[in-house]
Design a protein around this motif. Structure first.
Motif, PDB file in Angstrom:
ATOM      1  N   THR A 196      12.526  56.151   4.768  1.00  0.00           N
ATOM      2  CA  THR A 196      12.679  54.722   4.465  1.00  0.00           C
ATOM      3  C   THR A 196      11.385  53.951   4.657  1.00  0.00           C
ATOM      4  O   THR A 196      11.328  52.754   4.406  1.00  0.00           O
ATOM      5  CB  THR A 196      13.764  54.103   5.359  1.00  0.00           C
ATOM      6  N   GLY A 197      10.326  54.643   5.131  1.00  0.00           N
ATOM      7  CA  GLY A 197       9.056  53.981   5.355  1.00  0.00           C
ATOM      8  C   GLY A 197       8.862  53.586   6.797  1.00  0.00           C
ATOM      9  O   GLY A 197       9.708  53.852   7.661  1.00  0.00           O
ATOM     10  N   GLN A 198       7.750  52.952   7.090  1.00  0.00           N
ATOM     11  CA  GLN A 198       7.480  52.509   8.453  1.00  0.00           C
ATOM     12  C   GLN A 198       8.242  51.219   8.758  1.00  0.00           C
ATOM     13  O   GLN A 198       8.533  50.423   7.866  1.00  0.00           O
ATOM     14  CB  GLN A 198       5.982  52.311   8.673  1.00  0.00           C
ATOM     15  N   SER A 199       8.531  51.005  10.037  1.00  0.00           N
ATOM     16  CA  SER A 199       9.269  49.805  10.430  1.00  0.00           C
ATOM     17  C   SER A 199       8.358  48.600  10.580  1.00  0.00           C
ATOM     18  O   SER A 199       8.828  47.458  10.605  1.00  0.00           O
ATOM     19  CB  SER A 199       9.991  50.067  11.759  1.00  0.00           C
ATOM     20  N   GLY A 200       7.067  48.833  10.690  1.00  0.00           N
ATOM     21  CA  GLY A 200       6.095  47.755  10.842  1.00  0.00           C
ATOM     22  C   GLY A 200       4.724  48.344  11.066  1.00  0.00           C
ATOM     23  O   GLY A 200       4.565  49.570  11.221  1.00  0.00           O
ATOM     24  N   THR A 201       3.707  47.485  11.114  1.00  0.00           N
ATOM     25  CA  THR A 201       2.344  47.987  11.218  1.00  0.00           C
ATOM     26  C   THR A 201       2.005  48.557  12.592  1.00  0.00           C
ATOM     27  O   THR A 201       0.943  49.163  12.759  1.00  0.00           O
ATOM     28  CB  THR A 201       1.342  46.875  10.876  1.00  0.00           C
ATOM     29  N   SER A 202       2.889  48.394  13.554  1.00  0.00           N
ATOM     30  CA  SER A 202       2.672  49.002  14.864  1.00  0.00           C
ATOM     31  C   SER A 202       3.514  50.258  15.064  1.00  0.00           C
ATOM     32  O   SER A 202       3.462  50.888  16.128  1.00  0.00           O
ATOM     33  CB  SER A 202       2.992  47.999  15.975  1.00  0.00           C
ATOM     34  N   ASP A 203       4.273  50.643  14.028  1.00  0.00           N
ATOM     35  CA  ASP A 203       5.135  51.829  14.095  1.00  0.00           C
ATOM     36  C   ASP A 203       4.271  53.081  14.241  1.00  0.00           C
ATOM     37  O   ASP A 203       3.408  53.350  13.408  1.00  0.00           O
ATOM     38  CB  ASP A 203       5.975  51.894  12.820  1.00  0.00           C
ATOM     39  N   ALA A 204       4.510  53.855  15.285  1.00  0.00           N
ATOM     40  CA  ALA A 204       3.783  55.104  15.488  1.00  0.00           C
ATOM     41  C   ALA A 204       4.728  56.282  15.687  1.00  0.00           C
ATOM     42  O   ALA A 204       4.280  57.370  16.065  1.00  0.00           O
ATOM     43  CB  ALA A 204       2.859  54.979  16.700  1.00  0.00           C
ATOM     44  N   THR A 205       6.034  56.082  15.405  1.00  0.00           N
ATOM     45  CA  THR A 205       7.024  57.126  15.682  1.00  0.00           C
ATOM     46  C   THR A 205       7.718  57.670  14.437  1.00  0.00           C
ATOM     47  O   THR A 205       8.122  58.825  14.416  1.00  0.00           O
ATOM     48  CB  THR A 205       8.088  56.612  16.663  1.00  0.00           C
ATOM     49  N   SER A 206       7.906  56.856  13.408  1.00  0.00           N
ATOM     50  CA  SER A 206       8.500  57.365  12.171  1.00  0.00           C
ATOM     51  C   SER A 206       7.479  58.260  11.483  1.00  0.00           C
ATOM     52  O   SER A 206       6.296  58.278  11.840  1.00  0.00           O
ATOM     53  CB  SER A 206       8.880  56.206  11.248  1.00  0.00           C
ATOM     54  N   ASN A 207       7.922  59.012  10.480  1.00  0.00           N
ATOM     55  CA  ASN A 207       6.993  59.894   9.775  1.00  0.00           C
ATOM     56  C   ASN A 207       5.856  59.104   9.126  1.00  0.00           C
ATOM     57  O   ASN A 207       4.696  59.520   9.150  1.00  0.00           O
ATOM     58  CB  ASN A 207       7.735  60.725   8.734  1.00  0.00           C
ATOM     59  N   CYS A 208       6.196  57.956   8.526  1.00  0.00           N
ATOM     60  CA  CYS A 208       5.139  57.118   7.943  1.00  0.00           C
ATOM     61  C   CYS A 208       4.274  56.515   9.044  1.00  0.00           C
ATOM     62  O   CYS A 208       3.044  56.439   8.911  1.00  0.00           O
ATOM     63  CB  CYS A 208       5.740  56.006   7.084  1.00  0.00           C
ATOM     64  N   GLY A 209       4.896  56.085  10.125  1.00  0.00           N
ATOM     65  CA  GLY A 209       4.142  55.528  11.235  1.00  0.00           C
ATOM     66  C   GLY A 209       3.176  56.531  11.837  1.00  0.00           C
ATOM     67  O   GLY A 209       2.026  56.200  12.165  1.00  0.00           O
ATOM     68  N   LYS A 210       3.626  57.770  12.003  1.00  0.00           N
ATOM     69  CA  LYS A 210       2.739  58.825  12.514  1.00  0.00           C
ATOM     70  C   LYS A 210       1.568  59.056  11.557  1.00  0.00           C
ATOM     71  O   LYS A 210       0.418  59.202  11.991  1.00  0.00           O
ATOM     72  CB  LYS A 210       3.521  60.126  12.678  1.00  0.00           C
TER      73      LYS A 210
END
Length: 720
Positions: A196-210
């Motif tokens: 579903t994408g990152q949850s925000g620009t500080s996301d570091a846990t979702s696949n996109c965030g990583k």
């Protein structure tokens, strides 16, 4: 045009697909949207006949997809994928599979032509804010793109992935690819795309965030294409973190299963029609011509001469040897398009016309053997040779009429064999050599004909290739297993008068070749560890590298390893060169001892790893040009380019001109005022007056002649 958009093995539903003309305003300039469409429930898409008109038949184009639902019930705003299509006319007949694999190909082949400031704004027609573009020139309504961009779009991307199938290009009997690493990179991107994408620009846990966190170097990416380009340009960063992103059941099964040394890609091309043997403790060099063809020496039995590789057709051509060469090892291309080659086992030096290889100039050096060759700022060929046990510096004039010996460099002892020569854009040279019993690195420079010598390096060091960085002359030194604690791989500079070792590299890397890219970054070929290393210049314009010297006084660099454990696309690297696209080319020697019998010849390509560079090397300094360490421009800066009216006189030697009845030894010829577009370099920017210009070919009174030099007075100018 039609095709299918896939996130790994999942169709992306409702994604917007755009076909783009590359930007024309410079590197990463805004592209032009030609047409857009939307994918259906199977990920399929099509552009109706007449949906767009090709600006020109050869206009390079590409596809971008933005968003789409990968089967999670909502569109992923961070999913942006790409496919490079070549020319507009060919693209209209194409079936295209866009996926993470084609995105990797686009990112690596065209990383240098991507916009460097990330944006989420849909600035290029409502599809995505990402753009590919390059410098161009316009004549009337005809746009000419830079050679590097065209090479990346039409050729290099297609060596990484097949856009018709969406698969990595496999290895063949003559080409070795790193398809499993391409699939691994595809899996890293797919983990983000199929979410579903990152949850925000500080996301570091979702696949996109990583993914975006691991690829944040100067700015955080906003989509998968931006992340792919970031990996391509920073291949040694966060390798372990990126390797851990794909799930246990990845999208592309045939992926590299072990963590690589780095994420650079390399492709090697092999032929049995050439072979390169390098004499003990010497080096071999290569050069790239203005058409991005790579020229190299060949000295295998029955295959002696020089050849070139044309990446557009993936073909080796040659060997060319009308000059009777025996053991060529070094090569340098001059401003007239002649590739000059030394011969370590005869008295000959030859120049072979790169546009007509059956045409050549050959000089026999009395009692002399040639080792090193370079082109200076006056388009003269500089030769490092041995006369008996005495090292000599010789010169072939720019008109290729005579060879003269300048003399022995003062301070260089007898038996020091020349290894390499490089010229700056003035009158300075760097000279490296070695003694077969006590190897040692030397350099010297020549100013206004006076010779002075300054020793750099230590006993037990070998001398590698030298280069002009745009701000300093630099030479490579290589550890020679002599046991001395200071005898390690490193670099020596004339300007700051110092040598420094490479951090952590006392492991017998033996750097041999060096090349400077369009940002001033130094690229080194590590002969014994089958790798390539880089040392970037400091930020700014000083062409200094001190920011990359650590507290121990050693150069830090990143190393791209492609030996038998990491892709097997490098064997024994020797010569190294960078082309207009920013591709690195490395020639691999087949054997490394005197009188050895080389096997097949291998040339290795690193797509888009460096930055676009002016080729050949001699064009960076011709007529005093200060272009080393700068990127090529199809159109020079407006302050240095104009439509000019000239009154000029020419100084001509040994040519029949001016309709004289017999060929004169000396003639002064006059040309009428003429309007012509040309590069001009003012002595004072913006001042009408005397200008210096490079040599050109002129049509005068019938015959075509090469004018050795001329001066011109600018009467008027209409600057573009």
């Amino acid at each position: 045009m039609n095709g299918r958009l896939m996130g790994g093995q999942q169709p992306l539903i409702g994604s917007v697909i755009g076909v783009y003309q590359y930007g024309t305003g410079g590197y990463g300039s805004a592209a032009t949207l030609l047409a857009s469409t939307t994918t259906d429930s199977t990920g399929s898409f099509s552009f109706a006949s007449g949906a767009y008109t090709c600006p020109q038949s050869n206009t390079p184009v590409y596809l971008l997809s933005s968003g789409g639902d990968p089967g999670v019930g909502q569109s992923n705003p961070n999913a942006v994928l790409a496919a490079v299509l070549g020319t507009c006319t060919n693209a209209k007949q194409s079936y295209v599979n866009i996926n993470e694999i084609t995105t990797v190909a686009a990112a690596y082949a065209l990383a240098n032509f991507f916009n460097t400031s990330y944006t989420t704004a849909a600035s290029n027609g409502g599809v995505t804010g990402d753009n590919f573009g390059g410098p161009s020139s316009t004549s009337g309504s005809v746009v000419t793109y830079s050679r590097g961009l065209v090479l990346g779009s039409n050729t290099t991307a297609g060596l990484i992935a097949n856009v018709a199938t969406g698969n990595p290009m496999p290895s063949t009997s003559t080409m070795t690819t790193e398809s499993t690493k391409v699939s691994l990179l595809g899996n890293i991107l797919a983990a983000c795309v199929n979410s579903t994408g990152q949850s925000g620009t500080s996301d570091a846990t979702s696949n996109c965030g990583k993914l975006f966190t691991a690829t944040t170097y100067s700015s955080r990416p906003n989509d998968t294409l931006q992340a792919a380009v970031a990996i391509a340009k920073n291949p040694t960063q966060n390798v372990g973190t990126l390797f851990a992103i794909p799930p246990t059941q990845p999208a592309f099964a045939a992926a590299l299963a072990t963590q690589p040394n780095d994420f650079s890609l390399a492709i090697s091309f092999t032929t049995s029609s050439f072979g390169l043997g390098v004499d003990t403790n010497t080096i071999a060099t290569i050069d790239t011509d203005s058409s991005n063809r790579v020229w190299f020496p060949s000295n295998a039995s029955g295959q002696v001469g020089i050849g070139y590789f044309d990446v557009t057709s993936q073909s080796f051509n040659g060997p060319y040897n009308g000059a009777g060469l025996t053991h060529p090892q070094q090569i340098a291309i001059d401003g007239n398009g002649y590739a000059w080659v030394t011969d370590t086992q005869s008295t000959k030096v030859a120049g072979i016309n790169t546009t007509a290889p059956s045409t050549y100039s050959v000089f026999t050096l009395a009692n002399s053997t040639s080792y090193a060759v370079s082109i200076d700022s006056n388009s003269q060929v500089r030769i490092g040779s041995m006369v008996g046990t005495a090292p000599k510096l010789g010169t072939i004039d720019s008109a290729h009429t005579a060879y003269t010996v300048t003399g022995s460099p003062s301070g260089i002892a007898a038996s020091y064999i020349p290894q390499s020569i490089a010229s700056d854009n003035g009158s300075n040279l760097i000279f490296t050599g070695y003694n077969s019993s006590v190897p040692r690195f030397y350099d010297y420079y020549v100013v206004s004909g006076a010779t002075s010598t300054s020793q750099k390096g230590f006993a037990n060091d070998l001398a590698g290739q030298s280069a002009w960085t745009g701000g300093d002359l630099v030479g490579v030194k290589a550890y020679n297993n002599g046991g001395a604690s200071y005898a390690v791989d490193g670099l020596c500079f004339i300007g700051n008068g110092a040598c420094a070792s490479m951090a952590g590299n006392k492991t017998y890397n033996r750097p041999t070749g060096i090349s400077v890219d369009g940002t001033g970054t130094l690229w080194l070929a590590y002969n014994q560890t089958a790798s390539v290393a880089s040392v970037p210049q400091n930020s700014g314009t000083g062409r200094a590298y001190s920011n990359y010297i650590n507290s121990a006084g050693q150069f830090t660099s990143y190393v791209l390893n492609h030996n038998s454990s990491y892709g097997n696309t490098l064997t024994n690297p020797e010569g190294i060169s960078v082309d207009n696209e920013g591709n690195i080319w490395v020639a691999n020697s087949g054997c490394l001892t005197t009188s050895c019998t080389p096997g097949s010849f291998t040339l290795t390509l690193f797509p888009g790893q460096a930055y676009p560079t002016i080729t050949p090397v001699s064009a960076q300094i011709a007529s005093g040009a200060a272009l080393a360490g700068t990127a090529p421009r199809t159109k020079p800066p407006s302050s240095n380019f104009g439509v000019v009216t000239l009154k000029a006189h020419a100084f001509c030697v040994g040519l029949s001109l001016c309709a004289l009845p017999s060929p004169p030894a000396l003639a002064i010829c006059f040309m009428p005022p003429e309007k012509r577009k040309m590069n001009v370099r003012p002595h004072r920017r913006g001042t009408v007056g005397n200008f210096s210009m490079p040599d050109e070919r002129w049509q005068f009174m019938g015959p075509t002649t090469t004018i050795a030099r001329y001066t011109a007075f600018l009467e008027s100018a209409s600057l573009d």
